[in-house]
Design an enzyme around this catalytic site. Structure first.
Site, PDB file in Angstrom:
ATOM      1  N   ASN A  10       0.875  -1.177   0.000  1.00  0.00           N
ATOM      2  CA  ASN A  10       0.000   0.000   0.000  1.00  0.00           C
ATOM      3  C   ASN A  10       0.909   1.223   0.000  1.00  0.00           C
ATOM      4  OD1 ASN A  10      -1.788   2.056   0.482  1.00  0.00           O
ATOM      5  ND2 ASN A  10      -2.252   1.454   2.596  1.00  0.00           N
ATOM      6  N   TRP A  11       1.041   1.829  -1.165  1.00  0.00           N
ATOM      7  CA  TRP A  11       1.991   2.939  -1.297  1.00  0.00           C
ATOM      8  C   TRP A  11       1.464   4.252  -0.716  1.00  0.00           C
ATOM      9  CZ3 TRP A  11       4.508   2.480  -6.861  1.00  0.00           C
ATOM     10  CH2 TRP A  11       5.298   1.322  -6.888  1.00  0.00           C
ATOM     11  N   LYS A  12       0.187   4.299  -0.408  1.00  0.00           N
ATOM     12  CA  LYS A  12      -0.408   5.544   0.119  1.00  0.00           C
ATOM     13  C   LYS A  12      -0.077   6.692  -0.848  1.00  0.00           C
ATOM     14  CE  LYS A  12      -0.046   3.419   4.597  1.00  0.00           C
ATOM     15  NZ  LYS A  12       0.039   3.527   6.040  1.00  0.00           N
ATOM     16  N   HIS A  95      -9.467   1.315   4.523  1.00  0.00           N
ATOM     17  CA  HIS A  95      -8.208   1.499   5.250  1.00  0.00           C
ATOM     18  C   HIS A  95      -8.417   2.452   6.435  1.00  0.00           C
ATOM     19  CE1 HIS A  95      -4.112   2.782   6.164  1.00  0.00           C
ATOM     20  NE2 HIS A  95      -3.755   1.602   5.688  1.00  0.00           N
ATOM     21  N   GLU A  97      -6.748   4.867   7.502  1.00  0.00           N
ATOM     22  CA  GLU A  97      -6.536   6.294   7.197  1.00  0.00           C
ATOM     23  C   GLU A  97      -7.770   6.879   6.512  1.00  0.00           C
ATOM     24  OE1 GLU A  97      -2.747   5.824   5.228  1.00  0.00           O
ATOM     25  OE2 GLU A  97      -1.881   5.232   7.154  1.00  0.00           O
ATOM     26  N   GLU A 163      -5.348  -4.708  10.487  1.00  0.00           N
ATOM     27  CA  GLU A 163      -4.337  -3.666  10.663  1.00  0.00           C
ATOM     28  C   GLU A 163      -4.614  -2.892  11.947  1.00  0.00           C
ATOM     29  OE1 GLU A 163      -2.357  -2.610   6.674  1.00  0.00           O
ATOM     30  OE2 GLU A 163      -4.095  -1.331   6.925  1.00  0.00           O
ATOM     31  N   GLY A 169       2.530   2.518  10.584  1.00  0.00           N
ATOM     32  CA  GLY A 169       3.471   3.620  10.417  1.00  0.00           C
ATOM     33  C   GLY A 169       4.154   4.040  11.704  1.00  0.00           C
ATOM     34  N   SER A 208       3.463  -1.884  10.185  1.00  0.00           N
ATOM     35  CA  SER A 208       4.918  -1.914  10.377  1.00  0.00           C
ATOM     36  C   SER A 208       5.546  -3.276  10.045  1.00  0.00           C
ATOM     37  CB  SER A 208       5.287  -1.476  11.796  1.00  0.00           C
ATOM     38  OG  SER A 208       4.879  -0.130  12.012  1.00  0.00           O
ATOM     39  N   GLY A 229       2.925  -1.048   4.170  1.00  0.00           N
ATOM     40  CA  GLY A 229       3.009   0.352   3.774  1.00  0.00           C
ATOM     41  C   GLY A 229       4.450   0.745   3.497  1.00  0.00           C
ATOM     42  N   GLY A 230       5.076   1.386   4.473  1.00  0.00           N
ATOM     43  CA  GLY A 230       6.413   1.959   4.295  1.00  0.00           C
ATOM     44  C   GLY A 230       7.431   1.023   3.648  1.00  0.00           C
TER      45      GLY A 230
HETATM   46  P1  PGA Z   1       2.899   0.509   7.463  1.00  0.00           P
HETATM   47  O1  PGA Z   1       1.442   0.704   6.812  1.00  0.00           O
HETATM   48  O2  PGA Z   1       3.437  -0.817   6.942  1.00  0.00           O
HETATM   49  O3  PGA Z   1       3.711   1.669   6.975  1.00  0.00           O
HETATM   50  O4  PGA Z   1       2.731   0.472   8.940  1.00  0.00           O
HETATM   51  C1  PGA Z   1       0.580  -0.384   6.645  1.00  0.00           C
HETATM   52  C2  PGA Z   1      -0.741   0.092   6.082  1.00  0.00           C
HETATM   53  O5  PGA Z   1      -1.222   1.161   6.462  1.00  0.00           O
HETATM   54  O6  PGA Z   1      -1.351  -0.607   5.242  1.00  0.00           O
END
Ligand code: PGA
Length: 252
Positions: A10-12, A95, A97, A163, A169, A208, A229-230
């Site tokens: 998930n590149w956001k 998600h 966010e 999640e 994050g 994470s 994500g990251g």
């Molecule tokens: P993260 O994000 O790996 O950077 O914690 C995961 C996500 O929000 O899908």
């Protein structure tokens, strides 16, 4: 029949066309193992470049959100068929966010998921509790509520992502035991909704995930891969996580 693990990136709001091009070139140079479905979910504007570069590869393409209507006056939204037209096969829905910052609710997430499936997309539906809810002992109540809208969906085109919001994050990861406990609870909920078909639904862990902790998380019996994500933004670290999923014990 065992569940094929999925590692979805998930590149956001990261990686425009230039960075997406570099990433795709780099990931195509990696010797990726078989037996894992890898998916990247770039920002919408980077999807055509990714689709062109990854065509013919084993790496799937996903979107980070999708609207429930086919077309109309919905400024800023993207319809499912618009994604399909670009070669997109996956869509993240609900998600945390989106839920925390953009007014997503259980009900709107369910509408998005149903429309995405109707257009042929496979939905990666996100659930997870905040730190406050976990500390208040309400983790399972939150997961129960968030998963209560899944019933009308097609389990054959559904992936669940657990999640925990406190792990996204933050560098703070759920322990494999915490992840397994939540995933087992969600699997039971899926059995209630879908019966035997629940055994085939992949449940991904997100929050994470990185090369250093992926193997121990993916070893848990109900953790069928990760939503990353990251650590998905860099081709070397993303492929290390894919390799960790390939080495995990098979999921029955
Ligand atoms: P993260 O994000 O790996 O950077 O914690 C995961 C996500 O929000 O899908």
């Amino acid at each position: 029949m065992s569940r094929t693990p999925i590692v979805a990136g998930n590149w956001k709001m990261h990686h425009g066309v230039a960075a997406t091009t570099s990433f795709c070139e780099a990931i195509l140079d990696e010797a990726l193992p078989g037996g894992v479905q890898a998916v990247i979910c770039p920002p919408y504007t980077s999807i055509p470049a990714a689709a062109m570069l990854l065509a013919g590869s084993s790496i799937g393409l996903g979107a980070q959100n999708v609207h429930w209507e086919e077309q109309g006056a919905f400024t800023g939204e993207i319809a499912p068929a618009m994604l399909v037209e670009l070669g997109v096969e996956w869509a993240i829905v609900g998600h945390s966010e989106r839920r925390a910052m953009f007014g997503e609710t259980d009900e709107t997430a369910a509408r998005r998921a149903a429309a995405a499936q109707a257009a042929g997309l496979t939905v990666i539906f996100c659930v997870g509790e905040t730190l406050g809810k976990r500390e208040a002992g309400e983790t399972f109540a939150v997961l129960e509520r968030q998963s209560s809208v899944l019933g009308p969906l097609d389990p054959g085109r559904l992936v669940l992502a657990y999640e925990p919001v406190w792990a996204i994050g933050t560098g703070r990861t759920a322990t494999p035991e915490q992840a397994q406990e939540a995933h087992a609870f969600l699997r039971e909920r899926l059995r209630g909704a879908f019966g035997d078909a629940a055994e085939g639904v992949r449940i991904l862990y997100g929050g994470s995930v990185k090369p250093a902790n992926a193997a121990e998380l993916f070893a848990a019996p109900d953790v069928d891969g990760g939503l990353v994500g990251g650590a998905s933004l860099d081709a070397a670290s993303f492929s290390a996580i894919i390799r960790a999923a390939a080495s995990a014990p098979p999921k029955e």
